[in-house]
Structures are given as C-alpha cells and as structure tokens.
Design a protein around this motif. Structure first.
Motif, PDB file in Angstrom:
ATOM      1  N   ASN A  82      98.530 119.358 -27.463  1.00 26.48           N
ATOM      2  CA  ASN A  82      98.428 119.401 -26.004  1.00 26.48           C
ATOM      3  C   ASN A  82      97.277 118.502 -25.578  1.00 26.48           C
ATOM      4  N   VAL A  83      97.179 118.254 -24.302  1.00 31.29           N
ATOM      5  CA  VAL A  83      96.202 117.293 -23.794  1.00 31.29           C
ATOM      6  C   VAL A  83      94.771 117.678 -24.172  1.00 31.29           C
ATOM      7  N   ALA A  84      94.443 118.961 -24.034  1.00 33.01           N
ATOM      8  CA  ALA A  84      93.073 119.405 -24.310  1.00 33.01           C
ATOM      9  C   ALA A  84      92.702 119.193 -25.774  1.00 33.01           C
ATOM     10  N   ASN A  85      93.592 119.566 -26.700  1.00 30.28           N
ATOM     11  CA  ASN A  85      93.301 119.400 -28.126  1.00 30.28           C
ATOM     12  C   ASN A  85      93.260 117.932 -28.531  1.00 30.28           C
ATOM     13  N   VAL A  86      94.159 117.142 -27.971  1.00 28.24           N
ATOM     14  CA  VAL A  86      94.177 115.711 -28.282  1.00 28.24           C
ATOM     15  C   VAL A  86      92.894 115.055 -27.772  1.00 28.24           C
ATOM     16  N   ARG A  87      92.476 115.404 -26.559  1.00 27.80           N
ATOM     17  CA  ARG A  87      91.263 114.837 -25.986  1.00 27.80           C
ATOM     18  C   ARG A  87      90.052 115.127 -26.874  1.00 27.80           C
ATOM     19  N   ALA A  88      90.009 116.295 -27.501  1.00 28.10           N
ATOM     20  CA  ALA A  88      88.868 116.695 -28.331  1.00 28.10           C
ATOM     21  C   ALA A  88      88.916 116.109 -29.742  1.00 28.10           C
ATOM     22  N   SER A  89      90.028 115.472 -30.113  1.00 24.55           N
ATOM     23  CA  SER A  89      90.188 114.922 -31.465  1.00 24.55           C
ATOM     24  C   SER A  89      89.565 113.531 -31.564  1.00 24.55           C
ATOM     25  N   SER A  90      89.380 113.076 -32.804  1.00 27.76           N
ATOM     26  CA  SER A  90      88.747 111.781 -33.047  1.00 27.76           C
ATOM     27  C   SER A  90      89.691 110.625 -32.714  1.00 27.76           C
ATOM     28  N   LYS A  91      89.114 109.526 -32.241  1.00 26.42           N
ATOM     29  CA  LYS A  91      89.908 108.341 -31.951  1.00 26.42           C
ATOM     30  C   LYS A  91      89.943 107.383 -33.142  1.00 26.42           C
ATOM     31  N   GLU A  92      89.331 107.750 -34.268  1.00 29.03           N
ATOM     32  CA  GLU A  92      89.400 106.948 -35.479  1.00 29.03           C
ATOM     33  C   GLU A  92      90.306 107.628 -36.505  1.00 29.03           C
ATOM     34  N   HIS A  93      91.071 106.814 -37.220  1.00 21.05           N
ATOM     35  CA  HIS A  93      91.964 107.365 -38.242  1.00 21.05           C
ATOM     36  C   HIS A  93      92.003 106.431 -39.450  1.00 21.05           C
ATOM     37  N   LYS A  94      92.021 107.001 -40.650  1.00 22.39           N
ATOM     38  CA  LYS A  94      91.904 106.202 -41.868  1.00 22.39           C
ATOM     39  C   LYS A  94      93.110 105.295 -42.123  1.00 22.39           C
ATOM     40  N   ARG A  95      94.277 105.638 -41.568  1.00 23.18           N
ATOM     41  CA  ARG A  95      95.477 104.833 -41.834  1.00 23.18           C
ATOM     42  C   ARG A  95      95.708 103.754 -40.780  1.00 23.18           C
ATOM     43  N   CYS A  96      94.720 103.458 -39.996  1.00 26.24           N
ATOM     44  CA  CYS A  96      94.865 102.487 -38.906  1.00 26.24           C
ATOM     45  C   CYS A  96      95.019 101.061 -39.427  1.00 26.24           C
ATOM     46  N   GLY A  97      95.751 100.233 -38.679  1.00 29.90           N
ATOM     47  CA  GLY A  97      95.907  98.830 -39.040  1.00 29.90           C
ATOM     48  C   GLY A  97      94.600  98.076 -39.023  1.00 29.90           C
ATOM     49  N   THR A  98      93.671  98.473 -38.150  1.00 31.06           N
ATOM     50  CA  THR A  98      92.353  97.837 -38.125  1.00 31.06           C
ATOM     51  C   THR A  98      91.620  98.088 -39.435  1.00 31.06           C
ATOM     52  N   SER A  99      91.740  99.296 -39.969  1.00 23.86           N
ATOM     53  CA  SER A  99      91.137  99.605 -41.271  1.00 23.86           C
ATOM     54  C   SER A  99      91.772  98.746 -42.358  1.00 23.86           C
ATOM     55  N   PHE A 100      93.078  98.551 -42.265  1.00 21.95           N
ATOM     56  CA  PHE A 100      93.782  97.717 -43.247  1.00 21.95           C
ATOM     57  C   PHE A 100      93.209  96.304 -43.254  1.00 21.95           C
ATOM     58  N   ILE A 101      92.992  95.740 -42.069  1.00 20.32           N
ATOM     59  CA  ILE A 101      92.435  94.386 -41.972  1.00 20.32           C
ATOM     60  C   ILE A 101      91.035  94.336 -42.584  1.00 20.32           C
ATOM     61  N   MET A 102      90.231  95.362 -42.295  1.00 16.29           N
ATOM     62  CA  MET A 102      88.874  95.403 -42.836  1.00 16.29           C
ATOM     63  C   MET A 102      88.908  95.521 -44.360  1.00 16.29           C
ATOM     64  N   ILE A 103      89.806  96.336 -44.876  1.00 11.88           N
ATOM     65  CA  ILE A 103      89.934  96.491 -46.332  1.00 11.88           C
ATOM     66  C   ILE A 103      90.364  95.172 -46.965  1.00 11.88           C
ATOM     67  N   VAL A 104      91.301  94.470 -46.312  1.00 11.02           N
ATOM     68  CA  VAL A 104      91.733  93.162 -46.805  1.00 11.02           C
ATOM     69  C   VAL A 104      90.542  92.214 -46.918  1.00 11.02           C
ATOM     70  N   MET A 105      89.678  92.215 -45.927  1.00 16.91           N
ATOM     71  CA  MET A 105      88.515  91.325 -45.937  1.00 16.91           C
ATOM     72  C   MET A 105      87.551  91.675 -47.065  1.00 16.91           C
TER      73      MET A 105
END
Length: 315
Positions: free
Chosen positions: A193-216
């Motif tokens: 729900n909106v309240a629980n999602v709002r309180a959750s982290s905006k970073e996630h280990k499976r993100c494409g940005t993490s993939f790019i950083m790992i590649v580097m």
C-alpha cells in the motif's frame, strides 16, 4: 529480505514491472488516469536453453531487458506526443510506406544498436584514450588500469548529472525510486500500500544502475590482469571482453539479489551508492502507478502468505 523474482523499469510518467514472461506497464496519463497494458515476452534464455548457462546468460538477459524496456518506453511515450494531429514529413511518410507495420520494430532495433555502439565508445573506449594521456607519468600498468576504471566511473557520474537536469529525466528518476520501493516493500514482508511503499528504501541490489557499477569494477580487475602492448589490441580487448565482463557482473548481481548476508550487502554498497544518482523519492501518485503495475503481474498476497506467514493487511 526474500527474493520475489519481480523487476522493473521506469518509463515516461510510469512504471514497467515484469514477473517471469509477463510484464505490465502502468502510465499516469495527462488526464490523471492510470492506463495499464499487460503483455508477454519469452526471453532468449528460455527459447534457447544453451543461452541460459551461467556466465553466458548475462549478455542475453541484458538484451532481453533492452527489448522489453524499449517496448515499454515506446508505449509510455505515445501518451505524451506533442502534436498527434500533425502531418508526417516526407521522410516519415516514406518510412511508413516502405516498412509498414514493421517500422516500429525496425526503429527500435536501430535505436538499440546505436545506443549500444555509443555506450561502448563513451564508457569503454573514451576512458582508455583519456588514461593514455597520463601514460608518460604512470609507468605501472596496474595503476593505468585503475585510473582508466576511475575515469570510466567519473564519465558515468557526469553523464547522469547532466541528463538529470532535464525535467522528464528527473521525474523518471522519481518513478525509478517508486519501482524500487514497491519491490522492497514486498520483499520485506509488508502489505503493498502507499504508506508501506513510501516507508521502504529506494535502493535495491538488483537495480540496473548497480549492474553498470559492477561492470565498471569488474572491468578494472580484468584489465589489471589482461594486458597488451599495442594500442589497437587494447581497444579490441575493451570490446571483445564486454560479454565476459557482463556475464561475470550478472552472476554477482543475481547472487546478491537472492542473498542478504553482511558480506554480500557490503560488496553491493558501491552499486547502491550509485543509485543515489538515478533514484529520487517519489510522490504518492507515482507510488500508486507502481502499485498498479505490480498488481497486474504479481500476486503479492500469495507471495507474502508463503514467505512471511502471519503478515497482516492494514485496512
């Protein structure tokens, strides 16, 4: 944290969420309504099992994500065309006449190929060129490889900083944050729900940005070991080793997304830090779009019942 298997991507004023072969795109239209499209895409690794082998699948998983991502992005853009009634130009009319219904898929392919070539040039070859300017002052090949890697990371950061100045990109980064928040909410055993999602982290280990950083980071390690004396072989090695580096990087990202140990979390930190550039806190209307996309392809209640017995759905 318990792995759910869902992933996604931010698009123009919306979110694409994928669960297995099914994916859904939810877009907040200009009139404020949420439009949802559900579709199916069978990945290359499923169609050709040999492509799903460890250290091989990474490149083809990336290709699959590019295909689905482009489809989602194209559909989301269709709601925000500047002038839908404008007459197409002569070149557009010629393309439509020659290629007909295949035009969209052809244009997507051309854009993907062009983007891939530009990415190789900017993030793989350009850092090597810049690093070579420092060659007279740095005799160590190991230090040269490290310098090249840091230049590559710096170019990526500068690129992200530049594009984030655009209003559409800033909002896309907010939707990117809402995508991560939804997945984190579910994978930590909370009702969606909106309240629980709002309180959750905006970073996630499976993100494409993490993939790019790992590649580097992986590329630094590879080029510290693999050395050549001639310039053209160095350029060639940067291109030829891309599938290998991507394959190794994908396996680490895949393992990290399924494990929550202190060591894995520590090794994932550079990618999580980099997400600070590509994710922004969303507003509630963006969270609603992300929730709509998730619910179209994922039975989160059944997932919580199986993985987090005793969870409660707030009224």
């Amino acid at each position: 944290m318990k792995y759910s298997g869902i992933g996604g991507q931010a698009v123009i004023e919306g979110i694409m969420m994928q669960n297995g072969d099914d994916y859904a795109i939810a877009v907040r239209k200009p009139d404020g309504e949420i439009e949802i499209k559900k579709d199916r895409y069978v990945s290359l690794t499923e169609r050709y099992p040999v492509l799903g082998l460890p250290f091989i699948r990474g490149v083809f998983k990336f290709a699959d994500s590019m295909v689905v991502g482009m489809k989602a992005l194209t559909w989301s853009c269709s709601f925000f065309e500047d002038d839908e009634d404008a007459e197409p130009g002569k070149f557009e009319a010629w393309l439509d006449r020659v290629f007909g219904e295949k035009l969209e898929s052809i244009l997507m392919t051309v854009v993907m190929i062009f983007s891939f070539i530009m990415a190789i040039g900017i993030f793989m070859l350009l850092p090597l060129l810049i690093a070579r300017l420092c060659r007279p002052f740095i005799p160590s090949e190991t230090l040269m490889a490290v310098l090249e890697g840091f230049i590559r990371i710096a170019i990526f950061i500068i690129y992200i900083k530049m594009v984030s100045r655009m209003e559409d990109i800033r909002r896309t980064f907010m939707y990117h944050g809402s995508e991560h928040k939804c997945i984190n909410c579910i994978e930590h055993g909370l009702a969606l729900n909106v309240a629980n999602v709002r309180a959750s982290s905006k970073e996630h280990k499976r993100c494409g940005t993490s993939f790019i950083m790992i590649v580097m980071i992986i590329s630094i390690l590879f080029f510290m070991v693999i050395r050549t004396d001639t310039v053209w072989l160095r350029f060639l090695s940067r291109i030829v080793l891309i599938p290998v580096i991507a394959g190794v990087s994908y396996e680490f990202l895949r393992f990290a997304g399924r494990n929550d140990s202190r060591l894995v979390n520590f090794l994932s930190r550079p990618g999580m830090w980099m997400q600070g550039l590509t994710t922004t806190e969303p507003d509630d209307s963006m969270i609603e779009v992300a929730i709509a996309a998730v619910e179209e392809v994922f039975d989160w209640r059944a997932y919580l019942n199986e993985n987090f017995p005793g969870w409660k759905e707030e009224p």
